[in-house]
Design a protein around this motif. Sequence first.
Motif, PDB file in Angstrom:
ATOM      1  N   ALA A   1       0.832  -1.202   0.000  1.00 50.59           N
ATOM      2  CA  ALA A   1       0.000   0.000   0.000  1.00 50.59           C
ATOM      3  C   ALA A   1       0.867   1.252   0.000  1.00 50.59           C
ATOM      4  CB  ALA A   1      -0.927   0.000   1.219  1.00 50.59           C
ATOM      5  N   TYR A   2       1.966   1.236   0.752  1.00 48.73           N
ATOM      6  CA  TYR A   2       2.883   2.379   0.768  1.00 48.73           C
ATOM      7  C   TYR A   2       3.487   2.582  -0.620  1.00 48.73           C
ATOM      8  CZ  TYR A   2       6.909   5.273   1.836  1.00 48.73           C
ATOM      9  OH  TYR A   2       7.838   6.272   1.829  1.00 48.73           O
ATOM     10  N   GLY A   3       3.891   1.503  -1.251  1.00 49.75           N
ATOM     11  CA  GLY A   3       4.459   1.603  -2.598  1.00 49.75           C
ATOM     12  C   GLY A   3       3.457   2.122  -3.612  1.00 49.75           C
ATOM     13  N   ASP A   4       2.212   1.686  -3.522  1.00 48.47           N
ATOM     14  CA  ASP A   4       1.180   2.159  -4.448  1.00 48.47           C
ATOM     15  C   ASP A   4       0.894   3.646  -4.268  1.00 48.47           C
ATOM     16  OD1 ASP A   4       0.929  -0.356  -5.551  1.00 48.47           O
ATOM     17  OD2 ASP A   4      -0.826  -0.904  -4.332  1.00 48.47           O
ATOM     18  N   ARG A   5       0.915   4.125  -3.024  1.00 49.45           N
ATOM     19  CA  ARG A   5       0.629   5.534  -2.745  1.00 49.45           C
ATOM     20  C   ARG A   5       1.791   6.449  -3.125  1.00 49.45           C
ATOM     21  NH1 ARG A   5      -1.072   3.697   2.231  1.00 49.45           N
ATOM     22  NH2 ARG A   5       0.847   4.500   3.134  1.00 49.45           N
ATOM     23  N   ASN A   6       3.016   6.049  -2.847  1.00 52.65           N
ATOM     24  CA  ASN A   6       4.151   6.965  -2.927  1.00 52.65           C
ATOM     25  C   ASN A   6       5.104   6.733  -4.097  1.00 52.65           C
ATOM     26  OD1 ASN A   6       3.385   8.311  -0.519  1.00 52.65           O
ATOM     27  ND2 ASN A   6       4.201   6.602   0.635  1.00 52.65           N
ATOM     28  N   CYS A   7       4.969   5.654  -4.803  1.00 52.49           N
ATOM     29  CA  CYS A   7       5.872   5.349  -5.919  1.00 52.49           C
ATOM     30  C   CYS A   7       5.047   5.127  -7.183  1.00 52.49           C
ATOM     31  CB  CYS A   7       6.712   4.118  -5.611  1.00 52.49           C
ATOM     32  SG  CYS A   7       7.687   4.252  -4.118  1.00 52.49           S
ATOM     33  N   PRO A   8       4.811   6.181  -7.964  1.00 57.62           N
ATOM     34  CA  PRO A   8       3.997   6.003  -9.169  1.00 57.62           C
ATOM     35  C   PRO A   8       4.697   5.109 -10.191  1.00 57.62           C
ATOM     36  CG  PRO A   8       5.004   8.165  -9.160  1.00 57.62           C
ATOM     37  CD  PRO A   8       5.321   7.539  -7.834  1.00 57.62           C
ATOM     38  N   LYS A   9       3.906   4.369 -10.917  1.00 61.37           N
ATOM     39  CA  LYS A   9       4.448   3.483 -11.944  1.00 61.37           C
ATOM     40  C   LYS A   9       4.809   4.302 -13.180  1.00 61.37           C
ATOM     41  CE  LYS A   9       1.871  -0.448 -10.297  1.00 61.37           C
ATOM     42  NZ  LYS A   9       0.793  -1.387 -10.521  1.00 61.37           N
ATOM     43  N   PRO A  10       5.911   3.963 -13.845  1.00 58.21           N
ATOM     44  CA  PRO A  10       6.297   4.717 -15.037  1.00 58.21           C
ATOM     45  C   PRO A  10       5.339   4.453 -16.203  1.00 58.21           C
ATOM     46  CG  PRO A  10       7.772   2.860 -14.717  1.00 58.21           C
ATOM     47  CD  PRO A  10       6.875   2.923 -13.514  1.00 58.21           C
ATOM     48  N   GLU A  11       5.277   5.425 -17.100  1.00 58.96           N
ATOM     49  CA  GLU A  11       4.435   5.276 -18.284  1.00 58.96           C
ATOM     50  C   GLU A  11       5.019   4.194 -19.201  1.00 58.96           C
ATOM     51  OE1 GLU A  11       1.581   6.856 -19.087  1.00 58.96           O
ATOM     52  OE2 GLU A  11       1.623   7.778 -17.098  1.00 58.96           O
ATOM     53  N   VAL A  12       4.145   3.432 -19.804  1.00 55.96           N
ATOM     54  CA  VAL A  12       4.568   2.383 -20.716  1.00 55.96           C
ATOM     55  C   VAL A  12       4.840   2.998 -22.083  1.00 55.96           C
ATOM     56  CG1 VAL A  12       3.917   0.210 -21.795  1.00 55.96           C
ATOM     57  CG2 VAL A  12       3.214   0.699 -19.458  1.00 55.96           C
ATOM     58  N   GLU A  13       6.044   2.761 -22.601  1.00 56.50           N
ATOM     59  CA  GLU A  13       6.398   3.275 -23.917  1.00 56.50           C
ATOM     60  C   GLU A  13       6.236   2.169 -24.956  1.00 56.50           C
ATOM     61  OE1 GLU A  13      10.332   4.783 -23.746  1.00 56.50           O
ATOM     62  OE2 GLU A  13       9.901   6.130 -22.077  1.00 56.50           O
ATOM     63  N   PRO A  14       5.865   2.523 -26.170  1.00 58.75           N
ATOM     64  CA  PRO A  14       5.748   1.491 -27.193  1.00 58.75           C
ATOM     65  C   PRO A  14       7.117   0.880 -27.502  1.00 58.75           C
ATOM     66  CG  PRO A  14       5.428   3.676 -28.135  1.00 58.75           C
ATOM     67  CD  PRO A  14       5.526   3.856 -26.662  1.00 58.75           C
ATOM     68  N   MET A  15       7.129  -0.419 -27.672  1.00 60.45           N
ATOM     69  CA  MET A  15       8.377  -1.135 -27.922  1.00 60.45           C
ATOM     70  C   MET A  15       8.538  -1.367 -29.424  1.00 60.45           C
ATOM     71  SD  MET A  15       9.634  -1.574 -24.934  1.00 60.45           S
ATOM     72  CE  MET A  15      10.848  -2.817 -25.121  1.00 60.45           C
ATOM     73  N   PRO A  16       9.770  -1.238 -29.929  1.00 56.78           N
ATOM     74  CA  PRO A  16       9.987  -1.552 -31.341  1.00 56.78           C
ATOM     75  C   PRO A  16       9.895  -3.062 -31.576  1.00 56.78           C
ATOM     76  CG  PRO A  16      12.065  -1.096 -30.274  1.00 56.78           C
ATOM     77  CD  PRO A  16      10.981  -0.806 -29.276  1.00 56.78           C
ATOM     78  N   ILE A  17       9.493  -3.429 -32.768  1.00 58.63           N
ATOM     79  CA  ILE A  17       9.386  -4.841 -33.126  1.00 58.63           C
ATOM     80  C   ILE A  17      10.688  -5.274 -33.780  1.00 58.63           C
ATOM     81  CG2 ILE A  17       8.168  -6.513 -34.565  1.00 58.63           C
ATOM     82  CD1 ILE A  17       5.698  -4.735 -34.270  1.00 58.63           C
ATOM     83  N   ILE A  18      11.253  -6.342 -33.239  1.00 62.80           N
ATOM     84  CA  ILE A  18      12.510  -6.876 -33.766  1.00 62.80           C
ATOM     85  C   ILE A  18      12.235  -8.269 -34.292  1.00 62.80           C
ATOM     86  CG2 ILE A  18      14.861  -7.562 -33.209  1.00 62.80           C
ATOM     87  CD1 ILE A  18      14.774  -5.529 -30.937  1.00 62.80           C
ATOM     88  N   GLU A  19      12.644  -8.529 -35.519  1.00 57.90           N
ATOM     89  CA  GLU A  19      12.468  -9.849 -36.114  1.00 57.90           C
ATOM     90  C   GLU A  19      13.797 -10.583 -36.067  1.00 57.90           C
ATOM     91  OE1 GLU A  19      11.321 -11.808 -40.389  1.00 57.90           O
ATOM     92  OE2 GLU A  19      10.543  -9.841 -39.870  1.00 57.90           O
ATOM     93  N   ILE A  20      13.771 -11.775 -35.503  1.00 58.02           N
ATOM     94  CA  ILE A  20      14.987 -12.567 -35.364  1.00 58.02           C
ATOM     95  C   ILE A  20      14.808 -13.852 -36.160  1.00 58.02           C
ATOM     96  CG2 ILE A  20      16.472 -13.783 -33.751  1.00 58.02           C
ATOM     97  CD1 ILE A  20      15.617 -11.802 -31.626  1.00 58.02           C
ATOM     98  N   ASP A  21      15.835 -14.192 -36.903  1.00 58.75           N
ATOM     99  CA  ASP A  21      15.827 -15.419 -37.685  1.00 58.75           C
ATOM    100  C   ASP A  21      16.899 -16.343 -37.122  1.00 58.75           C
ATOM    101  OD1 ASP A  21      15.145 -17.226 -39.592  1.00 58.75           O
ATOM    102  OD2 ASP A  21      16.104 -16.182 -41.250  1.00 58.75           O
TER     103      ASP A  21
END
Length: 70
Positions: free
Chosen positions: A35-55
Amino acid sequence: MKQAAVTLYGFGLSLTAVGRLLGSCAQSVMQWVCAYGDRNCPKPEVEPMPIIEIDEMWHYLQRKTNRVWI
């Protein structure tokens, strides 16, 4: 008591040890810390991830019998 539990847990004591010191159970201490963590430590914004194709590819080390995945 909740603030003391969060402080003790922050100093590295386990949930069980904090609960024993304060006369509570580990589950209560975990709820207070969460509960302390939820109140005082905001979660960072999610950034879009690049798509990587691996063969898949083989690589030979010194001779053809030593195949290694890359």
